[in-house]
Motif scaffolding. Structure first.
Motif, mmCIF file in Angstrom:
data_model
loop_
_atom_site.group_PDB
_atom_site.id
_atom_site.type_symbol
_atom_site.label_atom_id
_atom_site.label_comp_id
_atom_site.label_asym_id
_atom_site.label_seq_id
_atom_site.Cartn_x
_atom_site.Cartn_y
_atom_site.Cartn_z
ATOM 1 N N LEU A 146 0.887 -1.177 -0.016
ATOM 2 C CA LEU A 146 0.118 -0.049 0.059
ATOM 3 C C LEU A 146 0.972 1.237 -0.075
ATOM 4 O O LEU A 146 1.594 1.396 0.947
ATOM 5 C CB LEU A 146 -0.741 0.150 0.998
ATOM 6 C CG LEU A 146 -2.358 0.977 0.916
ATOM 7 C CD1 LEU A 146 -3.123 0.148 -0.054
ATOM 8 C CD2 LEU A 146 -2.900 0.695 2.763
ATOM 9 N N ASP A 147 0.809 2.011 -1.074
ATOM 10 C CA ASP A 147 1.715 3.017 -1.236
ATOM 11 C C ASP A 147 0.906 4.399 -0.722
ATOM 12 O O ASP A 147 0.556 5.427 -1.385
ATOM 13 C CB ASP A 147 1.919 3.278 -2.696
ATOM 14 C CG ASP A 147 2.988 4.546 -3.061
ATOM 15 O OD1 ASP A 147 3.871 4.974 -2.086
ATOM 16 O OD2 ASP A 147 3.057 5.107 -4.066
ATOM 17 N N VAL A 148 1.120 4.324 0.808
ATOM 18 C CA VAL A 148 0.543 5.633 1.319
ATOM 19 C C VAL A 148 1.403 6.068 2.599
ATOM 20 O O VAL A 148 2.441 5.259 2.751
ATOM 21 C CB VAL A 148 -0.764 5.086 1.996
ATOM 22 C CG1 VAL A 148 -1.951 5.087 1.006
ATOM 23 C CG2 VAL A 148 -0.700 4.040 2.857
ATOM 24 N N HIS A 149 1.058 6.854 3.217
ATOM 25 C CA HIS A 149 1.976 7.431 4.328
ATOM 26 C C HIS A 149 1.955 6.504 5.510
ATOM 27 O O HIS A 149 0.765 5.749 5.740
ATOM 28 C CB HIS A 149 1.395 8.804 5.058
ATOM 29 C CG HIS A 149 2.328 9.332 5.969
ATOM 30 N ND1 HIS A 149 2.248 8.949 7.443
ATOM 31 C CD2 HIS A 149 3.237 10.634 5.882
ATOM 32 C CE1 HIS A 149 3.176 9.805 7.954
ATOM 33 N NE2 HIS A 149 3.663 10.823 6.994
ATOM 34 N N PRO A 150 3.156 6.067 6.082
ATOM 35 C CA PRO A 150 3.308 5.111 7.164
ATOM 36 C C PRO A 150 2.191 5.435 8.307
ATOM 37 O O PRO A 150 1.814 4.327 8.707
ATOM 38 C CB PRO A 150 4.699 5.134 7.452
ATOM 39 C CG PRO A 150 5.334 5.671 6.594
ATOM 40 C CD PRO A 150 4.371 6.686 5.732
ATOM 41 N N GLY A 151 1.802 6.509 8.553
ATOM 42 C CA GLY A 151 0.981 6.831 9.576
ATOM 43 C C GLY A 151 -0.361 6.170 9.400
ATOM 44 O O GLY A 151 -1.264 5.819 10.360
ATOM 45 N N TYR A 152 -0.993 6.252 8.076
ATOM 46 C CA TYR A 152 -2.143 5.823 7.637
ATOM 47 C C TYR A 152 -1.991 4.129 7.834
ATOM 48 O O TYR A 152 -3.056 3.675 8.524
ATOM 49 C CB TYR A 152 -2.306 6.053 6.187
ATOM 50 C CG TYR A 152 -3.862 5.438 5.893
ATOM 51 C CD1 TYR A 152 -4.885 6.183 6.169
ATOM 52 C CD2 TYR A 152 -3.866 4.326 5.027
ATOM 53 C CE1 TYR A 152 -6.200 5.714 5.719
ATOM 54 C CE2 TYR A 152 -5.146 3.953 4.767
ATOM 55 C CZ TYR A 152 -6.390 4.387 5.005
ATOM 56 O OH TYR A 152 -7.524 4.316 4.577
ATOM 57 N N LEU A 206 -4.003 11.416 -0.942
ATOM 58 C CA LEU A 206 -4.186 12.967 -0.270
ATOM 59 C C LEU A 206 -4.894 12.543 1.089
ATOM 60 O O LEU A 206 -4.858 13.178 2.089
ATOM 61 C CB LEU A 206 -4.844 13.833 -0.941
ATOM 62 C CG LEU A 206 -5.466 15.253 -0.578
ATOM 63 C CD1 LEU A 206 -4.089 15.782 0.057
ATOM 64 C CD2 LEU A 206 -6.054 16.060 -1.475
ATOM 65 N N LEU A 207 -6.106 11.616 0.798
ATOM 66 C CA LEU A 207 -7.026 11.222 1.911
ATOM 67 C C LEU A 207 -6.372 10.551 3.061
ATOM 68 O O LEU A 207 -6.792 10.831 4.250
ATOM 69 C CB LEU A 207 -8.178 10.558 1.605
ATOM 70 C CG LEU A 207 -9.254 10.366 2.172
ATOM 71 C CD1 LEU A 207 -10.141 11.354 2.892
ATOM 72 C CD2 LEU A 207 -10.284 9.327 1.855
ATOM 73 N N ALA A 208 -5.244 9.978 2.648
ATOM 74 C CA ALA A 208 -4.711 9.016 3.791
ATOM 75 C C ALA A 208 -3.624 10.069 4.362
ATOM 76 O O ALA A 208 -2.697 9.319 5.224
ATOM 77 C CB ALA A 208 -3.956 7.656 3.191
ATOM 78 N N SER A 209 -3.145 10.982 4.017
ATOM 79 C CA SER A 209 -1.944 11.928 4.472
ATOM 80 C C SER A 209 -2.412 12.476 6.012
ATOM 81 O O SER A 209 -3.414 12.153 6.303
ATOM 82 C CB SER A 209 -2.048 13.032 3.650
ATOM 83 O OG SER A 209 -3.087 13.993 3.683
ATOM 84 N N PRO A 210 -1.438 12.529 6.741
ATOM 85 C CA PRO A 210 -1.696 13.064 8.208
ATOM 86 C C PRO A 210 -2.313 14.256 8.324
ATOM 87 O O PRO A 210 -3.317 14.383 8.986
ATOM 88 C CB PRO A 210 -0.127 12.996 8.768
ATOM 89 C CG PRO A 210 0.558 12.295 7.818
ATOM 90 C CD PRO A 210 0.185 12.410 6.569
ATOM 91 N N GLU A 211 -2.246 15.345 7.361
ATOM 92 C CA GLU A 211 -2.753 16.509 7.358
ATOM 93 C C GLU A 211 -4.636 16.370 7.164
ATOM 94 O O GLU A 211 -5.347 16.784 7.863
ATOM 95 C CB GLU A 211 -2.405 17.339 6.371
ATOM 96 C CG GLU A 211 -0.828 17.788 6.630
ATOM 97 C CD GLU A 211 0.106 16.722 6.059
ATOM 98 O OE1 GLU A 211 1.232 16.847 6.374
ATOM 99 O OE2 GLU A 211 -0.223 15.795 5.418
#
Length: 330
Positions: A146-152, A206-211
């Protein structure tokens, strides 16, 4: 009863609920000796001995052995110590009985095979480490690649069950179901595909970003305010309800704008005001079976953890309340 009076073994049996043979047995075993014996060889007991026999009966019903009872009556052990020991035993037995009931209910519900019964028993007998390992394996599979921010990804991994030390039957049954579905290949694959489709695009990332996740949390807090007001009985046509509904609509428009770059307050207001509980399932939900699977997983986790479960009826009632609030201005 008179403290100085002696009672026949028949009277003692009637007063204590013990049989005559049981009273004789306890005397022969040195647990409660008779206070005296008549010339004719009949045993007699005073009020102190009767009280001891009543205690013996109670302790026996609670599962105490004769040796334990004898030590209590001779002050070699305290009643508190005996109670502590047997409380641990009873609690352990209750845990085993709850686990067995959960397995049996699953067997009845699923009409399962003999081989499956062994698996069910293994699931309820897992240690905390084994349960954690099973859930970690599940989320590792679902989020692999899954290519998203690790926080997600971390947030997903944190959606996990914590079975209490003394789970209820409902919690054990939920754990059995959860443990089965996280090992089901079709369930795992469908959920992995759901997340890859959902956050695989640029919009999804973008939806999975920390912000954006923080922004979503902010919006959920606003909706929680609406839920609290609705449940507190605030009238839908009141200024307070209209204010909350307007703020939810405005924030919804801003949230969509942050994701799409398009800000449309009127559309956001219509989306709230035109809600109709009687409508069939939205097309977007029908086309997202992965969301249903995720909801099923989260409901089971909530049951196990003892936290509020997703409630479609309650959510619909809140949406109806906000819809009525916005329509009251028209």
């Amino acid at each position: 009863m008179n403290e100085s009076e002696l009672y026949s073994i028949g009277d003692v049996a009637r007063r204590t609920g013990l049989s005559v043979s049981a009273i004789r047995y306890y005397a022969d075993e040195g647990v409660v000796a008779p206070t005296g014996v008549t010339d004719g060889g009949f045993r007699q007991y005073d009020v102190h001995a009767i009280a001891q026999l009543e205690l013996v009966r109670t302790l026996r019903e609670l599962g105490a052995g004769l040796g334990e009872i004898r030590r209590v009556l001779t002050a070699q052990a305290t009643l508190h110590d005996l109670a502590v020991t047997h409380l641990r035993l009873v609690e352990g037995q209750l845990g085993q009985l709850r686990a067995r009931r959960a397995v049996l209910r699953a067997v009845v519900r699923q009409n399962t095979t003999t081989e499956h019964v062994s698996l069910l028993h293994k699931l309820v007998s897992m240690s905390d480490d084994e349960r954690d390992r099973l859930i970690n394996q599940f989320w590792d599979f679902v989020t692999d690649g899954l290519d998203v921010h690790p926080g997600y990804v971390e947030r997903l991994h944190n959606q996990r069950p914590h079975l209490p030390e003394e789970p209820s039957s409902e919690q054990l049954e939920a754990w059995i179901e959860l443990a089965e579905i996280v090992q089901d290949e079709e369930f795992r694959a469908a959920l992995r595909d759901f997340f890859r489709r959902g956050v695989g695009s640029e919009k999804g990332k973008l939806l999975a970003s920390p912000e954006m996740m923080a922004r979503v949390e902010q919006h959920l807090k606003l909706r929680s305010e609406a839920r609290a007001s609705q449940q507190a009985g605030v009238a839908a046509d009141s200024p307070q309800a209209r204010d909350i509904a307007e703020r939810v609509a405005a924030d919804s428009a801003e949230l969509v704008a942050a994701m799409t770059g398009k800000h449309d307050l009127d559309k956001a207001r219509r989306g709230i005001a035109e809600f109709d509980r009687s409508e069939k399932e939205p097309q977007w939900l029908a086309k997202a079976p992965g969301l249903k699977l995720l909801t099923r997983y989260l409901r089971l986790v909530a049951t196990i953890n003892g936290t509020p479960k997703p409630d479609p009826d309650r959510a619909a009632a809140i949406r109806e309340w906000m819809a009525a609030a916005l329509r009251s201005q028209a």
